[in-house]
Design a protein around this motif. Structure first.
Motif, short mmCIF file in Angstrom:
data_model
loop_
_atom_site.label_atom_id
_atom_site.label_comp_id
_atom_site.label_asym_id
_atom_site.label_seq_id
_atom_site.Cartn_x
_atom_site.Cartn_y
_atom_site.Cartn_z
N SER A 52 -8.37 -1.07 -4.91
CA SER A 52 -7.22 -0.31 -5.43
C SER A 52 -6.93 -0.63 -6.88
O SER A 52 -6.10 0.04 -7.53
N SER A 69 -5.02 3.56 -1.41
CA SER A 69 -3.66 3.14 -1.06
C SER A 69 -3.24 3.72 0.29
O SER A 69 -2.70 3.02 1.14
N SER A 99 -7.59 4.16 -6.29
CA SER A 99 -6.35 3.74 -5.64
C SER A 99 -5.57 4.90 -5.03
O SER A 99 -4.80 4.73 -4.09
N PHE A 150 0.84 -1.21 0.00
CA PHE A 150 0.00 0.00 0.00
C PHE A 150 0.88 1.26 0.00
O PHE A 150 0.58 2.24 -0.68
#
Lengths: 461, 504
Positions: free
Chosen positions: A363, A373, A369, A199
């Protein structure tokens, strides 16, 4: 009589250094795995973008690892000084797993330094091999160290004898790596840390890229990727359950003769192959989705499927192993289990784990995303830290849990003399000061004077 | 003597091959390799900052960027050697806890304070190395400010070294135990400082460990029998032996690293790589640092020798080659007593002091007598190497003194510049040789003790069998790390040269 200050400061110093250590090493482990993937992808595709990302991430990795490594040394010395008997028991019973972890530390750090300093200075393949050593070394460390945590949760492989009114803890010859609590804990550490790092990397690469238009609306590869992933997981579950069945069967018959039933093994192998096949399909579909996103191909985000895929796989696996770890704790470490359950941490952990899986899946969408994230990084960090902290704190007042009871922390504290309180207090002050200096250096390294290629690792003559 | 050494070597090989080695023997082998590998890298963290900061300071003072560039190049070495040093340091630390697990009793007692302070020094050092490297070339106006960060690195690395050496020094001379050691096992040992260690508990530890071994620690309750062990946990830091050891090791590390640096510049000059003027600048400074350190080492070595004579008489006898029945040693006699005729009683005399039934005392004398030829050889290899280093240092001043230049030229039939160029390599070799043999003397001489006069090797080794396979795997790993570190240094400092380098 054990000085009470040793118990208090022993717990405090170990708690603080453990917190700092795992906070940093979680990223070290994840980056050590992801960076070589970036480099390999870069060379396979002949695309400098991936190599450039790998290099920048290594610059971050090196700095974080130095600090994390120091914290590991702090932890070891504090443990030795305040909890000598506990360390002795751990190292005596766990001589080989701990040695494995030590070997991992050595391989990882040396490979990391070589990897960084020899960038562009050695053959491509040789450099990748060094990177793979770095990843292998980093993975070995939590694998070996989890054996200590497992022993504290469920002292498998320990013989407890009483002589002259004293209790002795020695090895009973059983392999501590066969501790039923061990493997799920070790694998959860691996995948939870890889998920959270994925991430972070995703957020980093997203923030670097300039996105001018939205992604293409082709969802067919995504759907087929999801189906393949589910099938892959299903077969993975089958493979693991077959293997466990074989293990249980063979243990059960060990005393009466060797087990002759190889059907679970064969089905485990077939399931593993199918699991890998569907995993490959899922990965190729996801990559296809990104490649199809033609509108953004030139600007970067189209190439961000590495952290996305890594986040999905590792978050799903971390959920799986969290579930396994908790169920093993319920079975083998009832005191710890009930403490986790009564504080509701258990439910928070499961909820967080599900949330992280969800965030990793959404994501896939490029627009989302950007936000998922960062949220995923925060939540997966929180999940990992919460599990580590709560599962360790829940043992209190015991240091080693034995079923519904345990051996108290006070029993293990250094009884020789009261270690001066000024030592840990000065230590905390220095940690604070050095953390600020370290963060300031990171700020300088990444925002004021960022690494942008060049022959940083070579001398001028 | 050579014959005796050969026989000993064959005996050791036979014991190793036939599997007759105890866990302590096998564990010791991996520890020896680990410590030497660690030492090779840590000397760059310990003393090399002095070389780097000297170059930087000269550069700032003279406004000469060449020196600053040399400091920059030198500081790059910190990265790789610090990584390898930290790795092997971790190995040694874990080795202490995992393989020599009984030493946890030491860590939990007299070594706790120095080891924890070492942690603080370590973090200061590592964080400031990062800051130093990151901010190099960034201080446009306040260049001295950058040097200050480097001084922080030097402070951290030296404080760290001091604390580690304090633990090692306590293992040599357990300061704070008063007359306990002489009453327990070794009657020739004088009073070791104020009595701050509970003599009853120390005796209990010293007499229990040989019986139950390190498994004493496997019972938390048994360990509690040693409560109220000391009233002064700081005593190890103020051990007079550590003052000598620290200075001796600092100068040794400085001589090695500065000679290695001067060898690097010499290599470039001989191979005609890069700018020769630039290399000569570096060579002059690094050789000078090595020379000054070699001169100072003579005093530090003398200080260390006096401590040995005072506190570890049996080891002194072995290193000086005093016969068991006693004898004369004019040089030592004049250094210690101011006359040439002092009679040094040998180990037979020390043995006569042992009370009836003092098995460990007898074992100590037997061990000293066994290792005496090796210790004597190692010790004098170090001393003679040190003397040659001083001669090299004097010869260096031929660059500035016509008289010395003429002496060098007439004795060696070579130009002064050639002497300095090749003297660098000789200096590097001899200083490494002196370092290896010096440390070997220190550690081998202490046999069979882990803590001199208190705890033996066999008492602290892990109660599980340390197999030759395990030992072999760890040694392979240690050698692998050593080679990887060397490879890294080669890649940074030499591969570029082979490519033709270029002007700075």
């Amino acid at each position: 009589m054990v000085p009470i200050s040793n118990v208090f400061w022993g717990l405090s110093t170990v708690a603080v250094t453990f917190f700092f250590h795992i906070f940093l090493v979680s990223v070290v482990l994840g980056l050590s795995v992801i960076i070589p993937i970036y480099e390999i992808t870069g060379y396979l595709k002949g695309d400098r973008y991936y190599i450039s990302i790998a290099r920048k991430l290594t610059s971050y990795l090196i700095r974080v690892d130095l600090f994390a490594g120091v914290m590991a040394t702090w932890l070891t010395v504090f443990l030795g000084a305040y909890w000598p008997s506990l360390v002795y028991i751990a190292t005596n019973v766990l001589l080989y797993p701990v040695s494995l972890a030590v070997a991992g530390i050595m391989i990882a750090i040396v490979s990391m330094a070589l990897y960084w300093y020899t960038w562009d200075r050695m053959g491509r393949r040789a450099h990748i091999v060094v990177g793979l050593f770095m990843a292998a070394g980093a993975l070995m460390v939590p694998f070996g160290m989890s054996s200590i945590i497992s022993l504290m949760d469920y002292p498998y492989g320990v013989k407890v004898t009483t002589s002259l009114g004293l209790t002795f803890f020695t090895s009973n010859g059983k392999n501590p790596l066969m501790n039923p609590v061990f493997l799920p804990l070790a694998l959860f550490s691996w995948f939870a840390t890889i998920a959270l790092t994925s991430f972070i990397v995703l957020y980093y690469v997203n923030s670097r890229a300039v996105r001018e238009t939205g992604p293409a609306k082709n969802y067919i590869p995504v759907i087929s990727a999801i189906i393949s992933s589910v099938l892959s997981l299903l077969f993975l579950y089958l493979a693991l359950s077959r293997l466990e069945l074989y293990y249980v069967n063979s243990r059960a018959v060990r005393e009466t003769g060797p087990a002759k039933n190889y059907i679970p093994v064969i089905s485990a192998i077939i399931s593993s192959v199918l699991s890998l096949l569907f995993l490959y399909l899922a990965l190729s579909r996801l990559e296809l989705y990104y490649v199809n996103s033609r509108a953004v191909r030139e600007t970067g985000p189209a190439k961000n499927y590495i952290p996305v895929i890594s986040a999905i796989i590792s978050s799903v696996l971390s959920l799986l192993f969290l579930y396994l770890a908790l169920s093993r704790l319920e079975q083998y470490s009832p005191y710890l289990w009930s403490a986790l359950k009564s504080s509701s941490v258990l439910y928070i952990l499961i909820a967080l784990s599900l949330l992280v899986v969800l965030l990793s899946i959404i994501s896939i969408h490029l627009k989302i995303s950007k936000y998922s994230s960062l949220t995923g990084a925060v939540f997966s960090y929180f999940l990992f830290m919460l599990f580590e902290i709560s599962s360790n704190v829940s043992r209190y007042p015991y240091m080693i849990v034995t079923g519904n009871t345990g051996i108290t922390a006070q029993t293990f504290a250094n009884p020789l003399y009261g270690i001066p309180v000024s030592i840990p207090i000065v230590g905390f002050a220095i940690i604070a000061l050095m953390t600020v200096t370290f963060l300031f250096t990171l700020y300088l390294a990444f925002f004021v004077y960022p690494v942008e290629g060049g022959h940083h690792g070579n001398v001028d003559v | 003597m050579l014959q005796r050494l050969t026989i000993q070597a064959f005996q050791l090989i036979y014991l190793a091959v036939s599997g007759s080695w105890s866990s302590a023997n096998t564990a010791e082998l991996m520890t020896i390799v680990g410590i030497y590998v660690h030492a090779f890298f840590l000397i760059f963290a310990f003393a090399f900052p002095i070389v780097v900061l000297t170059l930087e300071a000269i550069g700032i003072r003279r406004g000469d960027e060449d020196y600053i560039r040399m400091a920059w190049n030198g500081s790059k070495l910190w990265g790789i050697t610090f990584a390898a040093g930290a790795v092997t340091g971790t190995l040694v630390e874990f080795g202490l806890i995992v393989v020599w697990s009984g030493s946890l009793a030491l860590i939990a007692s007299m070594a706790a304070a120095p080891l924890m302070l070492e942690l603080y020094a370590f973090i200061i050092e590592i964080v400031l190395i990062g800051t130093y490297l990151t901010t190099f070339w960034r201080f446009k106006r306040r260049k001295w400010g950058h040097l200050l960060i480097g001084l922080g690195v030097l402070f951290g690395s030296n404080l760290s070294a001091y604390m580690i050496l304090a633990v090692n020094a306590w293992m040599q001379v357990p300061w704070g135990t008063g007359n306990t050691v002489s009453h327990l096992f070794l009657p020739w040992v004088p009073s070791l400082g104020p009595l701050v260690v509970n003599p009853v508990k120390l005796k209990l530890l010293a007499t229990t460990l040989p019986i139950v071994g390190s498994s004493l620690l496997s019972s938390p309750g048994a360990f509690q029998l040693l409560s109220n062990f000391t009233t002064d946990p700081w005593i190890a830091i103020f051990n007079p032996e550590v003052y000598a050891t620290y200075l001796h090791n600092l100068f040794a590390a400085l001589i090695i690293t500065s000679f290695l640096a001067s060898s690097y510049f010499s290599y470039k000059i001989i191979k005609r790589v890069g700018d020769e003027r630039y290399s000569w600048k570096g060579l002059r400074v690094t050789f000078l640092v090595a020379t000054v350190a070699s001169f100072l080492q003579a005093f530090a070595g003398d200080f260390q020798g006096r401590e040995l004579y005072l506190y570890q008489r049996n080891i002194f006898d072995a290193t000086e080659g005093i016969p068991a029945k006693g004898g004369y040693d004019p040089i030592m006699s004049i250094l210690l007593y101011g006359n040439l005729n002092h009679f040094f009683p040998g180990t037979n005399y020390l043995s006569s002091l042992l009370p009836q039934g003092d098995v460990l005392g007898q074992l100590t004398i037997a061990s000293t007598n066994t290792y005496a030829p090796v210790l004597h050889l190692l010790y004098y290899t170090m001393v003679i190497s040190g003397v040659i280093l001083i001669i090299l240092g004097i010869g260096y001043f031929g660059l500035y003194s016509t008289i010395i230049r003429k002496i060098v030229q007439s004795l060696l039939r070579i130009r002064e510049e050639t002497f300095v160029l090749y003297g660098s390599f000789a200096g590097a070799f001899l200083s490494i040789l002196a370092g290896i043999t010096g440390w070997a003397t220190r550690e081998l001489g202490r046999h069979p003790w882990t803590v001199y006069g208190v705890v033996t090797y066999n008492d602290v080794v892990n109660s599980r069998i340390i197999t030759p396979l395990f030992t072999g795997a760890i040694i392979l790993l240690e050698i692998g790390i050593f080679l990887a570190g060397l490879w890294g240094i080669y890649m940074i400092f030499f591969k570029n040269l082979k490519r033709g380098g270029g002007s700075h």
